[in-house]
Design an enzyme around this catalytic site. Structure first.
Site, mmCIF file in Angstrom:
data_model
loop_
_atom_site.group_PDB
_atom_site.id
_atom_site.type_symbol
_atom_site.label_atom_id
_atom_site.label_comp_id
_atom_site.label_asym_id
_atom_site.label_seq_id
_atom_site.Cartn_x
_atom_site.Cartn_y
_atom_site.Cartn_z
ATOM 1 N N LYS A 53 -3.855 -19.516 13.815
ATOM 2 C CA LYS A 53 -2.741 -20.117 14.073
ATOM 3 C C LYS A 53 -1.923 -19.622 14.946
ATOM 4 C CE LYS A 53 0.140 -19.513 9.767
ATOM 5 N NZ LYS A 53 0.578 -20.225 8.951
ATOM 6 N N ALA A 64 -3.065 -4.035 8.849
ATOM 7 C CA ALA A 64 -3.344 -3.064 7.606
ATOM 8 C C ALA A 64 -3.486 -1.682 8.277
ATOM 9 C CB ALA A 64 -4.818 -3.445 7.339
ATOM 10 N N GLY A 67 -6.586 1.835 5.173
ATOM 11 C CA GLY A 67 -8.015 1.897 5.315
ATOM 12 C C GLY A 67 -8.825 1.143 4.781
ATOM 13 N N GLU A 133 -6.048 7.033 -2.011
ATOM 14 C CA GLU A 133 -5.174 6.230 -2.500
ATOM 15 C C GLU A 133 -5.061 5.842 -3.875
ATOM 16 O OE1 GLU A 133 -5.579 2.617 0.033
ATOM 17 O OE2 GLU A 133 -4.730 3.778 1.796
ATOM 18 N N HIS A 253 3.546 -4.402 -3.305
ATOM 19 C CA HIS A 253 3.512 -2.958 -2.602
ATOM 20 C C HIS A 253 4.878 -2.271 -3.045
ATOM 21 C CE1 HIS A 253 2.718 0.500 -0.310
ATOM 22 N NE2 HIS A 253 1.382 -0.072 -0.033
ATOM 23 N N ARG A 299 -0.910 0.550 -8.018
ATOM 24 C CA ARG A 299 0.463 -0.159 -7.499
ATOM 25 C C ARG A 299 1.363 -0.666 -8.310
ATOM 26 N NH1 ARG A 299 -2.020 -2.424 -2.203
ATOM 27 N NH2 ARG A 299 -2.370 -0.160 -1.261
ATOM 28 N N HIS A 358 3.012 -8.266 -1.330
ATOM 29 C CA HIS A 358 1.997 -7.718 -0.481
ATOM 30 C C HIS A 358 0.556 -8.344 -0.447
ATOM 31 C CE1 HIS A 358 0.060 -4.452 1.973
ATOM 32 N NE2 HIS A 358 -0.700 -4.263 0.797
ATOM 33 N N ARG A 393 -5.215 -5.859 -7.327
ATOM 34 C CA ARG A 393 -6.178 -5.411 -6.272
ATOM 35 C C ARG A 393 -6.113 -3.845 -6.261
ATOM 36 N NH1 ARG A 393 -5.563 -4.424 -0.361
ATOM 37 N NH2 ARG A 393 -3.493 -4.086 -0.902
HETATM 38 C C1 LIG Z 1 1.062 -4.358 6.082
HETATM 39 C C2 LIG Z 1 -0.187 -4.707 5.298
HETATM 40 C C3 LIG Z 1 -1.199 -3.483 5.387
HETATM 41 C C4 LIG Z 1 -2.368 -3.598 4.653
HETATM 42 N N1 LIG Z 1 -3.190 -2.346 4.645
HETATM 43 C C5 LIG Z 1 -4.342 -2.601 4.059
HETATM 44 C C6 LIG Z 1 -5.334 -1.574 4.011
HETATM 45 O O1 LIG Z 1 -5.012 -0.514 4.397
HETATM 46 N N2 LIG Z 1 -6.550 -1.783 3.382
HETATM 47 C C7 LIG Z 1 -6.985 -2.894 2.715
HETATM 48 O O2 LIG Z 1 -7.854 -3.061 2.349
HETATM 49 N N3 LIG Z 1 -6.209 -3.903 3.042
HETATM 50 C C8 LIG Z 1 -4.818 -3.858 3.368
HETATM 51 N N4 LIG Z 1 -4.019 -4.971 3.398
HETATM 52 C C9 LIG Z 1 -4.604 -6.273 3.012
HETATM 53 C C10 LIG Z 1 -5.600 -6.662 3.977
HETATM 54 O O3 LIG Z 1 -4.966 -6.365 5.248
HETATM 55 C C11 LIG Z 1 -5.769 -8.087 3.857
HETATM 56 O O4 LIG Z 1 -5.806 -8.675 2.437
HETATM 57 C C12 LIG Z 1 -6.762 -8.859 4.736
HETATM 58 O O5 LIG Z 1 -6.589 -8.177 5.972
HETATM 59 C C13 LIG Z 1 -6.859 -10.304 4.730
HETATM 60 O O6 LIG Z 1 -7.862 -10.747 5.580
HETATM 61 P P1 LIG Z 1 -8.019 -12.222 5.862
HETATM 62 O O7 LIG Z 1 -9.207 -12.234 6.817
HETATM 63 O O8 LIG Z 1 -8.469 -12.588 4.530
HETATM 64 O O9 LIG Z 1 -6.816 -12.783 6.290
HETATM 65 P P2 LIG Z 1 -5.886 -12.338 7.484
HETATM 66 O O10 LIG Z 1 -6.228 -11.065 8.036
HETATM 67 O O11 LIG Z 1 -4.465 -12.560 7.174
HETATM 68 O O12 LIG Z 1 -6.233 -13.296 8.637
HETATM 69 C C14 LIG Z 1 -5.806 -14.826 8.323
HETATM 70 C C15 LIG Z 1 -6.022 -15.660 9.434
HETATM 71 O O13 LIG Z 1 -6.081 -16.955 9.096
HETATM 72 C C16 LIG Z 1 -5.300 -17.885 10.118
HETATM 73 N N5 LIG Z 1 -4.617 -19.044 9.524
HETATM 74 C C17 LIG Z 1 -3.725 -18.965 8.358
HETATM 75 N N6 LIG Z 1 -3.554 -20.341 8.318
HETATM 76 C C18 LIG Z 1 -4.002 -20.921 9.326
HETATM 77 C C19 LIG Z 1 -3.907 -22.536 9.632
HETATM 78 N N7 LIG Z 1 -3.204 -23.234 9.023
HETATM 79 N N8 LIG Z 1 -4.508 -22.838 10.543
HETATM 80 C C20 LIG Z 1 -5.339 -22.181 11.397
HETATM 81 N N9 LIG Z 1 -5.310 -20.644 11.112
HETATM 82 C C21 LIG Z 1 -4.734 -20.183 9.962
HETATM 83 C C22 LIG Z 1 -4.466 -16.697 10.551
HETATM 84 O O14 LIG Z 1 -3.656 -17.254 11.881
HETATM 85 C C23 LIG Z 1 -5.082 -15.471 10.819
HETATM 86 O O15 LIG Z 1 -5.839 -15.673 11.757
HETATM 87 C C24 LIG Z 1 -2.698 -4.733 4.042
HETATM 88 C C25 LIG Z 1 -1.840 -6.020 4.165
HETATM 89 C C26 LIG Z 1 -0.656 -5.978 4.838
HETATM 90 C C27 LIG Z 1 0.020 -7.038 5.135
#
Ligand SMILES: Cc1cc2nc3c(=O)[nH]c(=O)nc-3n(C[C@H](O)[C@H](O)[C@H](O)COP(=O)(O)OP(=O)(O)OC[C@H]3O[C@@H](n4cnc5c(N)ncnc54)[C@H](O)[C@@H]3O)c2cc1C
Length: 566
Positions: A53, A64, A67, A133, A253, A299, A358, A393
């Site tokens: 989106k 993230a 790691g 971690e 977090h 956490r 988080h 988690r």
């Molecule tokens: C600041 C931060 C640090 C983190 N650090 C870590 C870490 O070090 N290690 C770890 O394991 N996890 C970490 N996490 C958690 C981890 O990053 C996420 O759980 C993981 O990346 C989620 O991946 P995902 O593919 O499910 O979703 P996301 O990576 O959030 O991707 C979601 C996608 O869906 C799309 N989307 C959503 N709604 C719609 C819609 N209505 N229409 C079209 N597209 C849509 C978005 O645009 C995006 O492209 C962290 C999270 C954050 C916020």
């Protein structure tokens, strides 16, 4: 659920036959780790469309830091990683899902390295550097550029997708709703209705649809998540009749930067892994008394430790003390740069921190192949509930889960689109309703809803009131009374927001956020115990009666608890 959430199948009225039509084999909603990895696997047969989106750089994955947890060290073992995951999950993990995901990790990382992902190395060590971690009894966190793992992961997977024939990425394309053949729960998914600022509404027909739409941190006033994390996929799946579970479990977090005017930027757990202390205003290291692992406790324990200390001694935040960590700026260059913007020098200054929402632990229930209980619909990543995380988690397990389950679901979708088989790649029977082969042609769909005659809404106001109420009442410390207040408030806002017809992403997003908030508050009210990252101060212990997953499905007023097998 309140009828406001259940009465409408779709957010808008439409006739599929009157919209521009796009056809694909597999539709992936989400361009983070889960979606990109699924697209690569699905594209081995047929065409794939990936929706995001916003742009590629705005997702939880891209943000993230710390790691990816994976067993690569000879002194480490799958059993130890599984044990740590089960311990964090507080009795609600599915042990077979945990084993399968942990054991598939090394292969997924080997493949990433082959595709060009850069990983930090350690002097004198063969293979990548391994960080530690909270909750892990072994150093097993691989990372890139210290604290920019997500950015590199998105770059690597994005480039791989770009080189994969048959995959198209539609950025700034918002999925409004999954389209089903009929509106009764269990009707098969046939794709999605989407909105693009240039092309308007479109119908994307797909033989298999994979939701990889990420989490819902934006439902809270304080969050580490980007603005895209509004739980759209959770709400869409709910409207389409999929089962969602364990929605009470939002992980907070413990350490986000707490400075007036600054976004709640995460200070990764790996900082505590490198030896940072948590101290209060008086300089006391309060986690030493709270848990044997002190700052490296899971956490939820650290988060509660902070909240308790603030309740005892007052104030709005505590501090991370990293002054004794040599080479901090080299190990965590991104954080050092961020601090410099606020004139903070980690070698001399304390870093003010506070917890924030988080990670969405609960989500759309899937089996070991990523299949939901709606035929044709898979879910992966943060929007899914595979059984890996249980009630909490373990740090860095989510990128691992996205990689592993993305590959599995992408492969399963390929089997469906190529051979009409929904059983492989795992030898478990398909969920109910999945037995039929994919539909040869889409069925025309009509959504016939009337707009409400009530006044215009200030959507920004509804959204900010919702986020504040969720933070106050469905936040880190919960009580039955406050949860019921939250349910009443969310239902009240829903009554005059969900009956509207919007024509903007902002309006649809608020409708989704209200739906997800209602599920979270109800789930937390149902769970009259404390477990994992769900803390009820009026029921501070885990109770056997709640050794169960609370499952929610559209059209049912009450949850359907599913007991955890001993
Ligand atoms: C600041 C931060 C640090 C983190 N650090 C870590 C870490 O070090 N290690 C770890 O394991 N996890 C970490 N996490 C958690 C981890 O990053 C996420 O759980 C993981 O990346 C989620 O991946 P995902 O593919 O499910 O979703 P996301 O990576 O959030 O991707 C979601 C996608 O869906 C799309 N989307 C959503 N709604 C719609 C819609 N209505 N229409 C079209 N597209 C849509 C978005 O645009 C995006 O492209 C962290 C999270 C954050 C916020």
């Amino acid at each position: 659920m309140h009828p406001a959430f259940d009465s409408r199948r779709y957010l808008i009225p439409f006739r599929s036959s009157l919209l521009p039509q796009i056809f694909t084999d597999t539709l992936v909603i989400g361009g983070g780790v889960g979606g990109l990895r699924a697209a690569i696997a699905a594209a081995e047969h047929g065409e794939v469309i990936v929706l995001a989106k916003e742009d590629a750089a705005t997702s939880n994955t891209a943000w993230a830091q710390g790691g990816i947890a994976v067993v690569l060290d000879e002194a480490d073992s799958f059993a130890s990683h599984v044990d740590d995951t089960l311990t964090a999950g507080a009795g609600l993990c599915d042990a077979s899902a945990v084993r399968a995901i942990v054991e598939a990790g090394p292969e997924r990382i080997r493949e990433l390295v082959e595709w060009g992902m850069r990983l930090d190395s350690a002097p004198g060590r063969h293979g990548p550097a391994l960080g530690r971690e909270g909750g892990h009894h072994h150093a097993r966190i691989i990372h890139t550029d210290g604290d920019a793992t997500g950015r590199e992961l998105v770059r690597c997977l994005g480039e791989r997708v770009a080189r994969t024939a048959g995959v198209r990425i539609f950025t700034r394309c918002f999925a409004l709703d999954l389209v089903t053949a009929g509106s009764a729960p269990g009707a098969p998914v046939m794709g999605a209705i989407t909105h693009h600022p240039k092309h308007g509404l479109q119908m994307i027909w797909a033989k298999a649809t994979i939701l990889a739409s990420g989490g819902a941190g934006m439902i809270y006033r304080e969050t580490t998540n980007p603005k895209t994390a509004t739980g759209d996929g959770l709400a869409m799946a709910y409207r389409a009749g999929a089962t969602l579970a364990d929605m009470a479990f939002m992980q907070f977090h413990p350490t986000t930067l707490y400075l007036a005017g600054a976004t709640r930027a995460l200070i990764t757990e790996a900082v505590r892994g490198e030896g940072a202390y948590l101290i209060d205003e008086q300089g006391d290291r309060f986690m030493l008394d709270a848990h044997p692992m002190a700052e490296l406790a899971p956490r939820d324990v650290v988060t509660r430790g902070i909240v308790r200390r603030l309740a005892q001694r007052g104030g709005t935040h505590v501090f991370l003390d990293v002054r004794h960590i040599r080479g901090f700026a080299d190990r965590f260059p991104g954080i050092a740069q961020l601090l410099a913007k606020f004139d903070l020098d980690p070698a001399k200054d304390l870093i003010p921190v506070h917890p924030a929402a988080h990670y969405m632990v609960g989500g759309i229930v899937t089996d070991a192949a990523g299949r939901t209980d709606v035929p044709g619909l898979y879910a992966v990543g943060e929007c899914a509930s595979t059984g890996l995380h249980g009630a909490n988690r373990l740090a860095s397990n989510s990128l691992l889960e996205g990689l592993v389950m993305g590959e599995v679901a992408g492969r399963a979708a390929r089997e469906l689109t190529q051979h009409g088989r929904c059983g492989p790649p795992v030898s478990i029977p398909p969920p109910n309703g999945w037995a039929a082969p994919p539909r040869p042609a889409p069925i025309p769909v009509v959504s016939d809803i009337r707009p409400s005659e009530q006044a215009e809404l200030d959507l920004t106001d509804v959204q900010s009131s919702l986020r504040s109420s969720m933070w106050r009442n469905v936040g880190i410390e919960r009580t039955g009374n406050r949860l019921h207040d939250a349910i009443d408030m969310v239902d009240f806002w829903a009554r005059y927001t969900l009956d509207k017809i919007f024509d903007t992403v902002e309006g649809w997003t608020v409708q989704n956020m209200l739906t997800v908030a209602a599920l979270m508050a109800r789930s937390a009210a149902w769970r009259a115990e404390s477990r994992g990252c769900h803390w009820r101060s009026d029921a501070p212990e885990p109770l056997d009666a709640f050794a169960a997953h609370d499952q929610w499905r559209r059209g049912r007023a009450e949850p359907m608890p599913r007991r955890v097998e001993a």
